[in-house]
Design a protein around this motif. Structure first.
Motif, PDB file in Angstrom:
ATOM      1  N   SER A   1      62.157  81.727 -10.596  1.00 28.44           N
ATOM      2  CA  SER A   1      62.595  80.385 -10.205  1.00 28.44           C
ATOM      3  C   SER A   1      63.052  80.461  -8.752  1.00 28.44           C
ATOM      4  O   SER A   1      63.008  81.519  -8.132  1.00 28.44           O
ATOM      5  CB  SER A   1      63.726  79.900 -11.112  1.00 28.44           C
ATOM      6  N   ASP A   2      63.499  79.342  -8.216  1.00 32.27           N
ATOM      7  CA  ASP A   2      63.948  79.337  -6.816  1.00 32.27           C
ATOM      8  C   ASP A   2      65.179  80.221  -6.612  1.00 32.27           C
ATOM      9  O   ASP A   2      65.357  80.809  -5.549  1.00 32.27           O
ATOM     10  CB  ASP A   2      64.261  77.907  -6.362  1.00 32.27           C
TER      11      ASP A   2
ATOM     12  N   PRO B   1      65.052  82.697 -14.417  1.00 25.71           N
ATOM     13  CA  PRO B   1      64.097  81.694 -14.882  1.00 25.71           C
ATOM     14  C   PRO B   1      64.555  81.132 -16.233  1.00 25.71           C
ATOM     15  O   PRO B   1      65.254  81.801 -16.989  1.00 25.71           O
ATOM     16  CB  PRO B   1      62.798  82.500 -15.048  1.00 25.71           C
TER      17      PRO B   1
ATOM     18  N   GLU C   1      58.439  78.720  -9.050  1.00 31.19           N
ATOM     19  CA  GLU C   1      58.838  77.306  -9.111  1.00 31.19           C
ATOM     20  C   GLU C   1      58.428  76.578  -7.838  1.00 31.19           C
ATOM     21  O   GLU C   1      57.921  75.462  -7.872  1.00 31.19           O
ATOM     22  CB  GLU C   1      60.340  77.214  -9.324  1.00 31.19           C
TER      23      GLU C   1
ATOM     24  N   ASP D   1      65.919  75.965 -14.953  1.00 29.49           N
ATOM     25  CA  ASP D   1      64.657  75.872 -14.212  1.00 29.49           C
ATOM     26  C   ASP D   1      63.490  75.997 -15.183  1.00 29.49           C
ATOM     27  O   ASP D   1      63.676  76.373 -16.346  1.00 29.49           O
ATOM     28  CB  ASP D   1      64.589  77.001 -13.161  1.00 29.49           C
TER      29      ASP D   1
ATOM     30  N   GLY E   1      60.354  77.472 -17.279  1.00 22.59           N
ATOM     31  CA  GLY E   1      60.120  78.820 -17.778  1.00 22.59           C
ATOM     32  C   GLY E   1      60.076  78.937 -19.280  1.00 22.59           C
ATOM     33  O   GLY E   1      59.300  79.715 -19.828  1.00 22.59           O
TER      34      GLY E   1
ATOM     35  N   HIS F   1      55.889  74.639 -12.125  1.00 20.95           N
ATOM     36  CA  HIS F   1      57.068  73.779 -12.045  1.00 20.95           C
ATOM     37  C   HIS F   1      56.986  72.652 -13.055  1.00 20.95           C
ATOM     38  O   HIS F   1      56.019  72.565 -13.829  1.00 20.95           O
ATOM     39  CB  HIS F   1      57.231  73.234 -10.620  1.00 20.95           C
TER      40      HIS F   1
END
Length: 293
Positions: free
Chosen positions: A92-93, A97, A45, A101, A103, A67
């Motif tokens: 993800s961050d 995922p 991300e 976020d 995905g 992203h």
């Protein structure tokens, strides 16, 4: 119909969905570290954020950004790499995922292309907060982030007020006061709620109480950190159709709430105003005029 046998030999690559820590690096699993080292590419991300994680675990696998702003273009590129036989890990961050976020688009495209999508278990803020909340862990209803526009927020909460399951939300610190205020108005002040702040991080904190108490907390405290909000389900869901109070006068409605919930006329008037979608002063005036006669 389609059946995926995740670990059978195949001529295409595999897409691994790898959860990352939500605040504590020790929550990274051995399997996740191994796979991030073994795959051909990591779709992240935010590559800058993920690079810190990779550095910590001495992972040198190359990254590519994936992203909200490049989903369409990147999805096509990544699917082609998978079809060509490369293995890709998507992260993800923080956490899982696809939940809140990017995905899901990549997962759908991979399935359509006949590529195995292999999820790893790991850190998740919602479930981590739920099991420590003290509220019923099942059934639960995960909503995530509520709508940003005020009218959409109210509509969503009114719909959710018809659910008996424990409700789980994510919320940012700058919106918490508004969201809790709307919940108090729509769910009622006595519904139990838990705020799980900065889950797994150094300043992890659980604030438990009813919506009246939690609302007062948001007004008196300097709200910081990311929150999971867990709300007790509605144990008194009214069946679809006209609510019972429609056949009551304002006075009857107020007095019913005073007796049922053991509250003052002031608190009952507030709730009646919300239920009838009328100004509080109008309910106050109608109740006291009737009282005088």
């Amino acid at each position: 119909m389609e059946t995926q046998k995740s670990f059978e030999p195949k001529d295409k690559g595999s897409l691994y969905l790898v959860p990352t820590p939500i605040g504590n690096l020790e929550d990274m699993t051995f399997r996740a570290i191994r796979l991030l080292k073994e795959v051909d590419l990591i779709a992240a991300e935010d590559t800058r954020n993920t690079q810190k994680l990779l550095n910590h675990f001495d992972i040198t696998t190359p990254q590519i950004s994936y992203h909200d702003h490049n989903v369409k273009e990147r999805t096509e590129q990544l699917i082609q790499k998978l079809v060509d036989g490369q293995t890709i890990a998507q992260v993800s961050d923080a956490g899982m995922p696809s939940i809140s976020d990017p995905g899901v688009e990549l997962v759908k495209a991979a399935i359509e292309a006949g590529i195995s999508v292999i999820p790893l278990p790991g850190a998740n803020a919602a479930l981590t907060a739920l099991i420590a909340s003290g509220l019923a862990p099942q059934p639960f209803y995960f909503y995530g982030f509520l709508p940003r526009k005020k009218n959409d927020l109210k509509q969503a909460l009114n719909d959710l007020n018809k659910r008996e399951e424990t409700l789980i939300f994510y919320e940012s610190p700058h919106r918490l006061k508004q969201v809790i205020g709307e919940m108090r108005a729509i769910f009622g002040y006595d519904r139990q709620v838990v705020l799980a702040r900065e889950v797994t991080k150094r300043f992890e904190e659980f604030i438990r109480g009813n919506l009246e108490e939690i609302s007062e907390w948001t007004l008196s405290e300097q709200v910081r950190g990311e929150f999971v909000i867990i709300v007790e389900g509605n144990a008194h869901v009214v069946e679809e159709g006209n609510p019972e109070w429609e056949k009551w006068s304002v006075k009857e409605h107020v007095e019913h709430l005073m007796e049922e919930k053991n509250v003052s006329s002031k608190e009952a008037i507030k709730e009646v105003a919300i239920s009838r979608d009328l100004p509080k002063r109008e309910i106050y005036s109608a109740y006291h005029q009737l009282d005088e006669h």
